[in-house]
Write a protein that holds these residues in place. Structure first.
Motif, PDB file in Angstrom:
ATOM      1  N   HIS A 158      37.469   1.722  55.495  1.00 31.10           N
ATOM      2  CA  HIS A 158      38.675   2.359  55.966  1.00 31.10           C
ATOM      3  C   HIS A 158      39.976   1.727  55.816  1.00 31.10           C
ATOM      4  CE1 HIS A 158      40.444   5.717  58.327  1.00 31.10           C
ATOM      5  NE2 HIS A 158      41.262   4.845  59.030  1.00 31.10           N
ATOM      6  N   HIS A 162      43.664   2.031  54.003  1.00 35.70           N
ATOM      7  CA  HIS A 162      45.078   1.974  54.481  1.00 35.70           C
ATOM      8  C   HIS A 162      46.108   1.290  53.644  1.00 35.70           C
ATOM      9  CE1 HIS A 162      45.030   4.810  57.841  1.00 35.70           C
ATOM     10  NE2 HIS A 162      44.019   4.191  58.558  1.00 35.70           N
ATOM     11  N   SER A 194      46.920   0.818  63.354  1.00 34.39           N
ATOM     12  CA  SER A 194      46.604   2.331  63.729  1.00 34.39           C
ATOM     13  C   SER A 194      46.052   2.268  64.938  1.00 34.39           C
ATOM     14  CB  SER A 194      45.433   2.549  62.570  1.00 34.39           C
ATOM     15  OG  SER A 194      44.254   1.715  63.007  1.00 34.39           O
ATOM     16  N   GLY A 195      45.401   3.280  65.487  1.00 34.30           N
ATOM     17  CA  GLY A 195      45.069   3.794  66.526  1.00 34.30           C
ATOM     18  C   GLY A 195      43.720   2.659  67.025  1.00 34.30           C
ATOM     19  N   GLY A 196      43.341   2.100  65.991  1.00 33.43           N
ATOM     20  CA  GLY A 196      42.117   1.219  66.399  1.00 33.43           C
ATOM     21  C   GLY A 196      42.193  -0.069  65.946  1.00 33.43           C
ATOM     22  N   GLY A 221      48.416   1.059  68.057  1.00 35.70           N
ATOM     23  CA  GLY A 221      48.669   2.801  68.098  1.00 35.70           C
ATOM     24  C   GLY A 221      47.968   3.160  69.583  1.00 35.70           C
ATOM     25  N   ASP A 225      49.654   5.110  72.452  1.00 34.34           N
ATOM     26  CA  ASP A 225      48.990   6.205  73.199  1.00 34.34           C
ATOM     27  C   ASP A 225      48.854   6.119  74.674  1.00 34.34           C
ATOM     28  OD1 ASP A 225      48.635   7.232  70.375  1.00 34.34           O
ATOM     29  OD2 ASP A 225      46.676   6.526  70.201  1.00 34.34           O
ATOM     30  N   GLY A 238      52.240   7.706  69.646  1.00 29.12           N
ATOM     31  CA  GLY A 238      53.450   7.253  68.823  1.00 29.12           C
ATOM     32  C   GLY A 238      54.465   8.267  68.319  1.00 29.12           C
ATOM     33  N   PRO A 239      53.999   9.167  67.828  1.00 34.16           N
ATOM     34  CA  PRO A 239      55.010  10.169  67.644  1.00 34.16           C
ATOM     35  C   PRO A 239      55.841  10.447  68.498  1.00 34.16           C
ATOM     36  CG  PRO A 239      53.033  10.860  66.308  1.00 34.16           C
ATOM     37  CD  PRO A 239      52.826   9.539  67.387  1.00 34.16           C
ATOM     38  N   GLY A 336      48.406   4.466  60.759  1.00 32.82           N
ATOM     39  CA  GLY A 336      49.143   5.448  61.516  1.00 32.82           C
ATOM     40  C   GLY A 336      50.692   5.037  61.982  1.00 32.82           C
ATOM     41  N   VAL A 337      50.552   3.629  62.539  1.00 35.41           N
ATOM     42  CA  VAL A 337      51.750   3.409  63.257  1.00 35.41           C
ATOM     43  C   VAL A 337      52.751   3.059  62.293  1.00 35.41           C
ATOM     44  CG1 VAL A 337      52.762   1.447  64.878  1.00 35.41           C
ATOM     45  CG2 VAL A 337      50.244   2.275  65.300  1.00 35.41           C
ATOM     46  N   ASN A 340      56.032   4.961  61.635  1.00 36.64           N
ATOM     47  CA  ASN A 340      57.096   4.747  62.559  1.00 36.64           C
ATOM     48  C   ASN A 340      58.214   4.491  61.902  1.00 36.64           C
ATOM     49  OD1 ASN A 340      58.904   3.141  64.499  1.00 36.64           O
ATOM     50  ND2 ASN A 340      57.519   4.419  65.860  1.00 36.64           N
ATOM     51  N   THR A 369      48.781   8.077  58.200  1.00 34.71           N
ATOM     52  CA  THR A 369      47.783   8.507  59.196  1.00 34.71           C
ATOM     53  C   THR A 369      46.542   8.697  58.253  1.00 34.71           C
ATOM     54  OG1 THR A 369      48.924  10.472  59.110  1.00 34.71           O
ATOM     55  CG2 THR A 369      48.911   8.920  61.145  1.00 34.71           C
ATOM     56  N   ASP A 370      45.514   8.947  58.847  1.00 32.03           N
ATOM     57  CA  ASP A 370      44.064   9.073  58.335  1.00 32.03           C
ATOM     58  C   ASP A 370      44.187  10.224  57.205  1.00 32.03           C
ATOM     59  OD1 ASP A 370      43.350   6.907  59.711  1.00 32.03           O
ATOM     60  OD2 ASP A 370      41.996   7.903  60.980  1.00 32.03           O
TER      61      ASP A 370
HETATM   62  O1  KG4 Z   1      45.712   5.512  60.843  1.00 33.68           O
HETATM   63  P1  KG4 Z   1      45.491   6.421  62.099  1.00 33.68           P
HETATM   64  O2  KG4 Z   1      45.902   7.927  61.776  1.00 33.68           O
HETATM   65  O3  KG4 Z   1      44.057   6.533  62.621  1.00 33.68           O
HETATM   66  C1  KG4 Z   1      43.335   5.354  63.007  1.00 33.68           C
HETATM   67  O4  KG4 Z   1      42.681   4.802  61.862  1.00 33.68           O
HETATM   68  O5  KG4 Z   1      43.321   4.995  64.293  1.00 33.68           O
HETATM   69  O6  KG4 Z   1      46.296   6.126  63.301  1.00 33.68           O
HETATM   70  C2  KG4 Z   1      46.478   7.037  64.504  1.00 33.68           C
HETATM   71  C3  KG4 Z   1      47.620   6.111  65.353  1.00 33.68           C
HETATM   72  C4  KG4 Z   1      47.786   6.717  66.741  1.00 33.68           C
HETATM   73  O7  KG4 Z   1      47.517   5.630  67.691  1.00 33.68           O
HETATM   74  C5  KG4 Z   1      48.969   7.150  66.856  1.00 33.68           C
HETATM   75  O8  KG4 Z   1      49.734   7.161  67.733  1.00 33.68           O
HETATM   76  C6  KG4 Z   1      49.977   6.314  65.665  1.00 33.68           C
HETATM   77  O9  KG4 Z   1      49.103   6.171  64.740  1.00 33.68           O
HETATM   78  N1  KG4 Z   1      51.207   6.877  65.040  1.00 33.68           N
HETATM   79  C7  KG4 Z   1      52.360   6.458  65.278  1.00 33.68           C
HETATM   80  C8  KG4 Z   1      53.303   7.292  64.689  1.00 33.68           C
HETATM   81  N2  KG4 Z   1      52.394   8.134  64.004  1.00 33.68           N
HETATM   82  C9  KG4 Z   1      51.296   7.996  64.128  1.00 33.68           C
HETATM   83  N3  KG4 Z   1      52.887   5.361  66.191  1.00 33.68           N
HETATM   84  C10 KG4 Z   1      54.184   4.896  66.025  1.00 33.68           C
HETATM   85  N4  KG4 Z   1      55.088   5.890  65.418  1.00 33.68           N
HETATM   86  C11 KG4 Z   1      54.524   6.950  64.563  1.00 33.68           C
HETATM   87  N5  KG4 Z   1      55.590   7.781  63.863  1.00 33.68           N
END
Ligand code: KG4
Ligand code: ZN
Length: 403
Positions: A158, A162, A194-196, A221, A225, A238-239, A336-337, A340, A369-370
């Motif tokens: 994964h 990314h 990302s979130g993880g 991320g 959150d 994040g968003p 995901g981050v 931003n 994002t995923d």
């Molecule tokens: O990559 P992802 O979709 O899933 C994982 O593999 O974790 O990332 C999700 C993370 C979440 O913590 C979300 O809050 C963050 O990405 N995220 C953002 C934004 N869009 C998503 N963080 C900051 N700014 C954003 N625009």
């Protein structure tokens, strides 16, 4: 050549169909369809992803998404003489694969009986890292299709996906495509947030990676959150924080509340990160003030802008130092981050100022994002890793490092 890709590592169920015409490694990948069903509404009330709920949703979503992805790619063809049953022998194998994903059985059986085997040469599936029960749903689904259609499966990391998201959907004449075409791409420093995960990865070549730094506690991320939750903002944080930070900028509000947040490990002599202290500092600031203040739009906006800037400062500083130290030719973002806008913009400014000769690649926002398109793209880079469906396994802690 067409590949069907499956992504279920966290809270997004994705299936994509990708096509490649060119023999050149990883280039000219066309997305025929990229279907995503988000589970945000399911997890929102918990303020984070709840693995068993996510597993249930993936099971519910996969078959309808498969049909939709094949339909959009113009590969969904009904069988003229609709078969009424699957042979008992085949059915036994399918039931065995789905022992722990019973809910998948009835819909996928119906679908396999209704439609012809599509023009797909291999199935790509995320095998890790991610939430184990979620990964298994996607992997078992891939196994069924690999078995029934008698085609190979390609296991995908994964985090690598990314990174390779940067290779997807580029216009042929774009600057990014030119960078991807040059021999000046590697070594690259990849910042995956990302979130993880929060990782700095040295990419020496296609498929050659080394994690040089990562978070010691929360991911960036996750910090977005969790702090969003403290502020009463919705999930994903994040968003939500980015939106409040923009409002803060628009209102041209000065530092009314004098909020100060730390930048943990900013000057540590390594590439590691730590975000849990930042979250604690937000909580302290929040608790020391009156409810009247912490619930005011001005405080929430200012705090959001301050959180966002602290995270950006840390990510940018470590990335630039790493790029300088390894003499990187490219800085690559993903996760995901990296959707931003401020992070994307501020890092670009910093590169222009401090390492102007370094190329900068960021994925299209919707590929940060995923999603399943990025999983299929990795499979095209790893066509030599095709295996029989029986050999596919899940590894929730799979690392990208291989040097
Ligand atoms: O990559 P992802 O979709 O899933 C994982 O593999 O974790 O990332 C999700 C993370 C979440 O913590 C979300 O809050 C963050 O990405 N995220 C953002 C934004 N869009 C998503 N963080 C900051 N700014 C954003 N625009
Ligand atoms: Zn991800």
């Amino acid at each position: 050549m067409n590949i069907l890709a499956i992504e279920t590592s966290c809270d997004e169920t994705g299936i994509a169909v990708l096509q490649k015409q060119n023999k050149k490694k990883c280039l000219d990948i066309k997305v025929l369809s990229n279907i995503l069903v988000s589970q945000i509404h399911v997890h929102q009330k918990y303020g984070g992803v709840y693995p068993m709920l996510a597993k249930r949703e993936h099971q519910k979503n996969l078959t309808p998404i498969l049909e939709k992805a094949l339909f959009e790619a113009k590969l969904l063809k009904s069988l003229k003489n609709k078969q009424s049953t699957i042979s008992p022998q085949k059915l036994r194998t399918i039931e065995k694969i789905l022992q722990k994903n019973q809910e998948l059985l009835s819909p996928i059986k119906k679908s396999l009986l209704k439609y012809k085997k599509p023009d797909i040469k291999a199935i790509a599936v995320t095998v890790g890292p991610g939430l184990e029960p979620c990964l298994w749903v996607g992997v078992n689904f891939a196994k069924i299709l690999g078995f029934y259609w008698n085609i190979p499966v390609i296991p995908v990391n994964h985090i690598e996906a990314h990174i390779i998201a940067n290779w997807v959907g580029r216009e042929s004449e774009s600057i990014e495509q030119q960078v991807l075409n040059t021999k000046k791409l590697f070594p690259a420093i990849c910042l995956i947030v990302s979130g993880g995960h929060t990782q700095l990865i040295l990419m020496r070549d296609y498929g050659v990676y080394k994690i040089i730094g990562e978070t010691r506690d929360d991911a960036a991320g996750e910090c977005f959150d969790k702090t969003a939750r403290i502020l009463g903002l919705s999930y994903p944080g994040g968003p939500a924080i980015a939106k409040k930070a923009t409002e803060n900028k628009k209102s041209k509000q000065l530092n009314n509340y004098q909020i100060k947040l730390p930048r943990p490990m900013l000057y540590a002599k390594n590439y590691d990160f730590s975000f849990s202290g930042l979250k604690t500092a937000v909580l302290y600031d929040y608790k020391k003030r009156s409810k009247k203040i912490t619930q005011s739009p001005e405080y929430i906006q200012e705090m959001s802008a301050t959180i966002q800037q602290a995270i950006i400062d840390i990510l940018i500083k470590k990335t630039i130092v790493a790029a300088k130290n390894v003499h990187a030719k490219t800085i690559i973002l993903g996760g995901g981050v990296t959707a931003n806008k401020e992070l994307r913009y501020q890092l670009k400014e910093k590169i222009t100022k401090e390492v102007p000769s370094v190329n900068y690649l960021i994925p299209h926002s919707k590929l940060c994002t995923d999603n399943a398109a990025m999983i299929g793209a990795v499979a095209f880079c790893n066509l030599d890793k095709q295996v029989n469906w029986k050999k596919i396994n899940v590894n929730a802690n799979l690392s990208i490092s291989n040097i």
